[in-house]
Write a protein that holds these residues in place. Structure first.
Motif, short mmCIF file in Angstrom:
data_model
loop_
_atom_site.label_atom_id
_atom_site.label_comp_id
_atom_site.label_asym_id
_atom_site.label_seq_id
_atom_site.Cartn_x
_atom_site.Cartn_y
_atom_site.Cartn_z
N ALA A 405 0.85 -1.20 0.00
CA ALA A 405 0.00 0.00 0.00
C ALA A 405 0.88 1.25 0.00
CB ALA A 405 -0.91 0.01 1.22
N GLY A 406 0.32 2.35 -0.45
CA GLY A 406 1.05 3.61 -0.43
C GLY A 406 1.13 4.20 0.97
N MET A 407 2.04 5.14 1.15
CA MET A 407 2.24 5.78 2.45
C MET A 407 1.50 7.11 2.57
SD MET A 407 3.99 4.70 5.10
CE MET A 407 4.52 6.27 5.80
N GLU A 408 0.84 7.57 1.49
CA GLU A 408 0.32 8.94 1.49
C GLU A 408 -0.60 9.23 2.68
OE1 GLU A 408 1.38 7.84 -2.70
OE2 GLU A 408 0.23 6.89 -1.08
N LEU A 409 -1.53 8.35 2.97
CA LEU A 409 -2.46 8.61 4.07
C LEU A 409 -1.72 8.72 5.40
CD1 LEU A 409 -5.59 8.84 4.59
CD2 LEU A 409 -5.43 6.50 5.43
N ASN A 410 -0.65 7.97 5.57
CA ASN A 410 0.08 7.99 6.83
C ASN A 410 0.80 9.32 7.07
OD1 ASN A 410 -0.71 5.40 7.57
ND2 ASN A 410 1.01 4.44 6.51
N TYR A 411 1.03 10.07 6.01
CA TYR A 411 1.64 11.39 6.19
C TYR A 411 0.65 12.39 6.77
CZ TYR A 411 6.05 10.31 3.84
OH TYR A 411 7.30 9.80 3.53
N THR A 412 -0.65 12.12 6.64
CA THR A 412 -1.64 13.10 7.09
C THR A 412 -1.65 13.26 8.61
OG1 THR A 412 -3.46 11.48 7.22
CG2 THR A 412 -3.10 12.59 5.09
N ILE A 413 -1.10 12.30 9.37
CA ILE A 413 -1.09 12.40 10.82
C ILE A 413 0.05 13.31 11.31
CG2 ILE A 413 0.36 10.36 11.16
CD1 ILE A 413 -2.54 11.48 13.44
N LEU A 414 1.00 13.63 10.46
CA LEU A 414 2.15 14.43 10.90
C LEU A 414 1.75 15.75 11.55
CD1 LEU A 414 5.00 13.86 8.29
CD2 LEU A 414 5.15 13.62 10.77
N PRO A 415 0.80 16.51 11.01
CA PRO A 415 0.43 17.76 11.68
C PRO A 415 -0.19 17.54 13.07
CG PRO A 415 -0.30 17.78 9.40
CD PRO A 415 0.13 16.38 9.71
N ALA A 416 -0.67 16.34 13.33
CA ALA A 416 -1.24 15.99 14.64
C ALA A 416 -0.41 14.89 15.28
CB ALA A 416 -2.69 15.55 14.48
N ARG A 417 0.90 14.94 15.10
CA ARG A 417 1.75 13.78 15.41
C ARG A 417 1.79 13.33 16.86
NH1 ARG A 417 4.80 17.58 13.00
NH2 ARG A 417 6.58 18.62 13.94
N PRO A 418 1.52 14.16 17.87
CA PRO A 418 1.48 13.59 19.22
C PRO A 418 0.41 12.51 19.39
CG PRO A 418 1.64 15.98 19.32
CD PRO A 418 1.37 15.63 17.89
N ALA A 419 -0.56 12.49 18.47
CA ALA A 419 -1.63 11.50 18.54
C ALA A 419 -1.26 10.17 17.90
CB ALA A 419 -2.89 12.03 17.86
N GLY A 420 -0.20 10.14 17.03
CA GLY A 420 0.05 8.85 16.40
C GLY A 420 1.03 8.77 15.27
N ALA A 421 2.09 9.59 15.25
CA ALA A 421 2.98 9.59 14.09
C ALA A 421 4.34 8.94 14.33
CB ALA A 421 3.19 11.02 13.58
N ALA A 422 4.61 8.42 15.51
CA ALA A 422 5.95 7.89 15.79
C ALA A 422 6.21 6.57 15.05
CB ALA A 422 6.13 7.68 17.28
N TRP A 423 7.46 6.41 14.66
CA TRP A 423 7.99 5.13 14.19
C TRP A 423 8.88 4.58 15.30
CZ3 TRP A 423 7.91 3.03 8.99
CH2 TRP A 423 7.19 3.81 8.06
N SER A 424 8.84 3.26 15.48
CA SER A 424 9.70 2.66 16.50
C SER A 424 9.93 1.19 16.18
CB SER A 424 9.08 2.83 17.90
OG SER A 424 10.02 2.53 18.91
N THR A 425 10.62 0.53 17.08
CA THR A 425 10.96 -0.88 16.93
C THR A 425 10.54 -1.65 18.18
OG1 THR A 425 13.14 -0.70 18.00
CG2 THR A 425 13.01 -0.18 15.64
N VAL A 426 10.50 -2.95 18.08
CA VAL A 426 10.20 -3.77 19.25
C VAL A 426 11.20 -3.51 20.36
CG1 VAL A 426 10.45 -6.15 20.07
CG2 VAL A 426 8.84 -5.64 18.25
N ASN A 427 12.48 -3.48 20.03
CA ASN A 427 13.48 -3.28 21.08
C ASN A 427 13.33 -1.93 21.76
OD1 ASN A 427 14.80 -5.77 21.11
ND2 ASN A 427 16.16 -5.22 19.41
N ASP A 428 13.03 -0.89 20.98
CA ASP A 428 12.84 0.43 21.58
C ASP A 428 11.61 0.47 22.49
OD1 ASP A 428 15.07 1.57 20.45
OD2 ASP A 428 13.99 3.25 19.55
#
Length: 665
Positions: A405-428
């Protein structure tokens, strides 16, 4: 994710049930009640309870929305449901979309669930569930307007949560000692995860578990991207979406510890520009309320989902002034991403008052959360996140096949990023989970945060049902007798969960890179409890049955779609449509396919004829499927009507008919 499948059918005008009521009672508080045969449940506060023979009918305070519980003797589930409808509303004629057989749980001997067809203009959800116990079927009919069903979802959960056979006691792990996760138990979890991944056709899953201060399991299953050989591991980056919220409240907790403000500080003292559409609610909002889902503001995501490419943190905050509460302050659970965004931006502004809101939040998170906890791979930088060892999102194409799938929709959360824009890993994320289990202590024995300030985030702010509460970006669930603290995260192609069991000193993280991955989270939590406490082995069957049901739902949802869209529909669409809140949709044709471009993203659309005689166009591109627009004529001009559960948006047609262009996608 097919939003028609996952949000479910919610729609058609209903004739009021004809019930000769023996007793009617408006409930002042949540009240223990029982079906005609004595099966217990909880009736929610504010609802009206009516009885007539085998039927108990609960009517929401708004009227016209009901949950009916009917006990009947019948030869099978289908006959029981038919009898229940006859007792509740003999005039109802909803077409059956799909009937499926989930596992029977909580003492019931059989179960069958029914989804009914409704049309978008009905703005209603209709479903039924039949369960058997000792020769009698208990049928629950859900018949509610969309707006009422969404805002009262936690109250509806109260009804379902405790509907048990008379005399049955639910399994509980209270008072039990959790087993050590030895090689055999870890192997059982590993087998479960891989089996679930394959059944739901999820390309990649990463899992991590800690127990007694040690990582006992951290690895990946499958691949980062279909068609490529790169394997998922515990250092693969995924979007963690709304799991960002708990990290945001942790940043706020650090500032509370530093006496920058208190949990009970009015938000307007920290962020003078903070303003909601209701002045009284604005005045009441304290810091702890920004992320408690308890202010009465409904879910309102379409503005940033459609206009994310135009939004900034500042405009995202300004949009709060257009939002009105639909329930009383503190009354009902209503999830608000824009309010969670305000939480993060308020904290960042306190620490960096002269910095742009987004940059201030990013810096605060880095300084107060990511760096101290050693979360070196966690970031809001999408360019950085999508280099090296990272997962790619996947969804379903119009035939139900899993594809990139494309990533375009996932960029829309950036202006509201405290609600859900972080990337992370299992170890982190395990670093964070371990700190939560250690109540603010670090692995080296040092203290990261005061225990009392940290645990304040877990205190109930609003009920999610009978057995779970929402705190500050965290859910505390006691369904199985032991507290499970957790939160999920969902964006296009990425679905995750993090959880910990304070009593067992166990925590876990699951990250997935495909929309059906959302269905692995609940069973994984259940399987972990089974392995820890020797619980009833239910999770494996839950996965098998849910995977079958999901495929049936996808097929049923697509059955009435015409892909590509019917030319009789697509050729009559305007070249563009405009709405003051959601912006412009450009309509283009590429050969036989019709595409909607909203600016932030674009999707092919299908057409569908509805039972009420209307026609809809529905997005069908992977991960973007399920946005439905009803085609209407407004004073001789083309228009589209689009809705979420509690809002309606009308797009007016502009420009000439759709153009044929190879650049459409």
């Amino acid at each position: 994710m097919n939003k028609g499948v996952l949000i479910a059918a919610l729609l058609c005008a209903l004739s009021s049930p004809i019930v000769a009521q023996e007793a009617t009672q408006v409930l002042a508080s949540d009240t223990p009640a029982a079906t005609a045969n004595g099966n217990p449940f909880i009736a929610p506060a504010g609802w009206t309870l009516s009885r007539n023979g085998p039927a108990v009918i609960l009517t929401a305070p708004e009227g016209g929305s009901r949950v009916a519980l009917v006990d009947v003797a019948a030869k099978d589930a289908d006959a029981a449901v038919a009898a229940a409808w006859a007792a509740y509303d003999p005039k109802a004629k909803w077409p059956l979309k799909l009937a499926t057989d989930p596992p029977a749980r909580d003492g019931w001997e059989q179960a069958r669930v029914y989804a009914y067809e409704t049309s978008a203009n009905d703005m209603r959800g209709v479903s039924a569930r039949a369960t058997l116990y000792k020769g009698t079927w208990t049928v629950v009919i859900y018949d509610m307007a969309n707006d009422v069903g969404e805002k009262r979802s936690a109250q509806v959960s109260r009804i379902y949560d405790r509907l048990l056979p008379k005399g049955y006691q639910r399994e509980t792990f209270a008072g039990k000692t959790a087993h050590a996760l030895d090689a055999q138990r870890i192997a059982a979890l590993r087998t479960f995860v891989e089996d679930a991944r394959q059944k739901f056709e999820v390309p990649g899953v990463a899992i991590g578990i800690v127990q007694d201060g040690k990582v006992v399991f951290a690895e990946g299953f499958g691949v980062r991207e279909l068609g490529k050989s790169d394997k998922v591991d515990a250092d693969t980056r995924f979007m963690i979406a709304s799991n960002t919220k708990a990290l945001t409240t942790l940043m706020l907790a650090k500032l509370v510890e530093q006496d920058k403000f208190g949990w009970d500080t009015p938000v307007t003292q920290l962020l003078p520009t903070f303003k909601l559409g209701d002045a009284d609610t604005t005045r009441q909002v304290l810091v702890k309320h920004l992320i408690c889902a308890c202010t009465g503001l409904p879910r309102q995501d379409m503005e940033w989902l459609f206009e994310g490419e135009r939004f900034t943190p500042e405009t995202a905050m300004a949009s709060l002034a257009t939002m009105q509460p639909t329930s009383k302050f503190g009354e009902l659970f209503q999830y608000s991403n824009p309010m969670a965004a305000a939480a993060g931006y308020a904290g960042g502004h306190v620490l960096y008052p002269t910095t742009e809101l987004g940059a201030g939040y990013d810096a605060a998170m880095q300084a107060l959360v990511f760096d101290p906890l050693g979360m070196r791979s966690t970031t809001f930088d999408y360019a950085k996140a999508q280099t090296g060892n990272h997962a790619v999102p996947h969804g379903l194409d119009s035939s139900g096949k899993t594809v990139v799938a494309g990533m375009e929709l996932n960029y829309t959360i950036l202006p509201a990023r405290p609600a859900g824009a972080a990337w992370s890993t299992v170890n982190d994320v395990l670093h964070y989970v371990q700190m939560e289990l250690d109540k603010g202590a670090l692995p080296d024995g040092g203290r990261y945060i005061d225990e009392g300030v940290l645990l304040e985030r877990r205190k109930p702010q609003v009920a999610l049902g009978n057995d779970a509460d929402y705190g500050m970006g965290l859910i505390v669930d006691r369904t199985w007798g032991v507290p499970v603290v957790h939160h999920g995260g969902d964006m296009l192609g990425f679905h995750s969960d993090m959880l910990w069991l304070p009593d067992a000193d166990v925590g876990a993280v699951i990250l997935t890179n495909s929309d059906p991955g959302v269905f692995i989270r609940g069973p994984f939590q259940r399987r972990l409890l089974e392995v820890l406490y020797d619980g009833k082995p239910e999770a494996v069957e839950n996965v098998t049955k849910r995977a079958t049901r999901f495929k049936q739902e996808v097929a049923a949802e697509r059955k009435r779609l015409v892909v590509p869209a019917d030319p009789a529909v697509s050729t009559k669409l305007a070249g563009a449509y405009a709405n003051a809140d959601l912006g412009t949709i450009t309509v283009t044709n590429d050969g036989a396919a019709t595409w909607f471009d909203v600016g932030a993203w674009k999707s092919e659309v299908a057409s569908r004829k509805n039972d009420d005689g209307t026609t809809s166009v529905v997005t069908v591109s992977p991960g973007l499927d399920g946005f439905e627009f009803v085609v209407i004529d407004k004073a001789g001009k083309p228009a589209l009507k689009f809705r979420d559960a509690q809002h309606e948006y009308e797009f007016e047609g502009t420009g000439a008919a759709t153009a044929d262009t190879a650049a459409a996608h």
